[in-house]
Design a protein around this motif. Structure first.
Motif, PDB file in Angstrom:
ATOM      1  N   GLY A  54       0.844  -1.193   0.000  1.00  0.00           N
ATOM      2  CA  GLY A  54       0.000   0.000   0.000  1.00  0.00           C
ATOM      3  C   GLY A  54       0.879   1.242   0.000  1.00  0.00           C
ATOM      4  O   GLY A  54       2.043   1.207  -0.379  1.00  0.00           O
ATOM      5  N   LYS A  55       0.300   2.352   0.460  1.00  0.00           N
ATOM      6  CA  LYS A  55       1.042   3.613   0.427  1.00  0.00           C
ATOM      7  C   LYS A  55       1.940   3.825   1.623  1.00  0.00           C
ATOM      8  O   LYS A  55       2.953   4.500   1.531  1.00  0.00           O
ATOM      9  N   ARG A  56       1.591   3.264   2.800  1.00  0.00           N
ATOM     10  CA  ARG A  56       2.358   3.596   3.999  1.00  0.00           C
ATOM     11  C   ARG A  56       2.827   2.392   4.802  1.00  0.00           C
ATOM     12  O   ARG A  56       3.572   2.553   5.757  1.00  0.00           O
ATOM     13  N   ASP A  57       2.387   1.197   4.471  1.00  0.00           N
ATOM     14  CA  ASP A  57       2.740   0.005   5.243  1.00  0.00           C
ATOM     15  C   ASP A  57       3.876  -0.754   4.563  1.00  0.00           C
ATOM     16  O   ASP A  57       4.124  -0.597   3.369  1.00  0.00           O
ATOM     17  N   TRP A  58       4.565  -1.610   5.348  1.00  0.00           N
ATOM     18  CA  TRP A  58       5.709  -2.356   4.857  1.00  0.00           C
ATOM     19  C   TRP A  58       5.630  -3.805   5.341  1.00  0.00           C
ATOM     20  O   TRP A  58       5.107  -4.074   6.420  1.00  0.00           O
ATOM     21  N   VAL A  59       6.162  -4.716   4.535  1.00  0.00           N
ATOM     22  CA  VAL A  59       6.177  -6.138   4.890  1.00  0.00           C
ATOM     23  C   VAL A  59       7.615  -6.650   4.795  1.00  0.00           C
ATOM     24  O   VAL A  59       8.280  -6.465   3.773  1.00  0.00           O
ATOM     25  N   LEU A  60       8.058  -7.282   5.868  1.00  0.00           N
ATOM     26  CA  LEU A  60       9.363  -7.945   5.884  1.00  0.00           C
ATOM     27  C   LEU A  60       9.090  -9.442   5.774  1.00  0.00           C
ATOM     28  O   LEU A  60       8.325  -9.990   6.568  1.00  0.00           O
ATOM     29  N   THR A  61       9.685 -10.079   4.779  1.00  0.00           N
ATOM     30  CA  THR A  61       9.590 -11.536   4.642  1.00  0.00           C
ATOM     31  C   THR A  61      11.001 -12.074   4.526  1.00  0.00           C
ATOM     32  O   THR A  61      11.888 -11.421   3.960  1.00  0.00           O
ATOM     33  N   GLY A  62      11.202 -13.252   5.090  1.00  0.00           N
ATOM     34  CA  GLY A  62      12.529 -13.840   5.022  1.00  0.00           C
ATOM     35  C   GLY A  62      12.529 -15.272   5.493  1.00  0.00           C
ATOM     36  O   GLY A  62      11.495 -15.832   5.851  1.00  0.00           O
ATOM     37  N   LYS A  63      13.711 -15.848   5.479  1.00  0.00           N
ATOM     38  CA  LYS A  63      13.889 -17.212   5.953  1.00  0.00           C
ATOM     39  C   LYS A  63      15.030 -17.215   6.960  1.00  0.00           C
ATOM     40  O   LYS A  63      16.120 -16.706   6.683  1.00  0.00           O
ATOM     41  N   LEU A  64      14.737 -17.786   8.126  1.00  0.00           N
ATOM     42  CA  LEU A  64      15.726 -17.898   9.196  1.00  0.00           C
ATOM     43  C   LEU A  64      16.254 -19.322   9.205  1.00  0.00           C
ATOM     44  O   LEU A  64      15.480 -20.281   9.185  1.00  0.00           O
ATOM     45  N   GLY A  65      17.565 -19.448   9.240  1.00  0.00           N
ATOM     46  CA  GLY A  65      18.209 -20.753   9.358  1.00  0.00           C
ATOM     47  C   GLY A  65      19.212 -20.719  10.492  1.00  0.00           C
ATOM     48  O   GLY A  65      19.965 -19.750  10.635  1.00  0.00           O
ATOM     49  N   ALA A  66      19.190 -21.748  11.341  1.00  0.00           N
ATOM     50  CA  ALA A  66      20.108 -21.766  12.483  1.00  0.00           C
ATOM     51  C   ALA A  66      20.373 -23.196  12.911  1.00  0.00           C
ATOM     52  O   ALA A  66      19.542 -24.084  12.730  1.00  0.00           O
TER      53      ALA A  66
END
Length: 178
Positions: A54-66
């Motif tokens: 949208g105009k003002r929101d943000w999405v962080l996507t990722g993959k965690l490996g440990a």
């Protein structure tokens, strides 16, 4: 660590996702292991992107490996666990503020209020902490009989505390006498 510092939201591109890749060095791994009460944190990586929604929101996507090493809850021997989990956080510019004394958790636990920065390193640490096994256990570890008593007293066994165990013996003795 090939990690960017916290990313200023004002500097993020509205049209193109911003990629990130974090790989802490050995000193940072040791510090995180100590903070999370781990015996060792052998590998840790977090890669993904931050994209506008949208105009003002943000999405962080990722993959965690440990790869983590924790003490077994039964034997205290080291237990090695591999963690591979997807991670998602949605940063809302207009996150509703909770009001009142009692607050219900939102259905979507990935929602976060949008601040002036988004820090993938903070998300990585939180996702790792949430993904750790609560009760790590070696495959062949079985709980043994634990007996506790004050000095000079006889400890109670599981059989001693069963309320009808003595009655069965009494019943059998009465049947023999009859």
């Amino acid at each position: 660590m090939t990690r960017p510092s916290a990313l200023r939201v004002a500097d993020l591109s509205q049209n193109t996702p911003t990629p990130f890749e974090l790989r802490p060095d050995s000193a940072q791994l040791d510090a995180m292991a100590q903070e999370l009460d781990l015996l060792a944190l052998r590998k840790l990586s977090f890669a993904g992107e931050i994209a506008a929604e949208g105009k003002r929101d943000w999405v962080l996507t990722g993959k965690l490996g440990a790869t983590v090493v924790q003490p077994c809850v039964v034997t205290l021997e080291p237990v090695t666990t591999r963690i591979d989990v997807p991670v998602r956080r949605t940063y809302l510019a207009n996150m509703p503020e909770p009001d009142g004394d009692e607050v219900e958790m939102p259905e979507d636990e990935t929602l976060e209020p949008l601040g002036s920065v988004i820090d993938p390193a903070v998300v990585m640490a939180e996702a790792l902490a949430l993904s750790l096994p609560l009760y790590p256990r070696k495959e062949d570890a079985e709980p043994g009989d634990a007996t506790f008593a004050a000095p000079g007293t006889t400890p109670l066994s599981d059989e001693d505390v069963k309320p009808f165990a003595g009655l069965a013996g009494l019943r059998d003795a009465l049947k023999k006498d009859s």
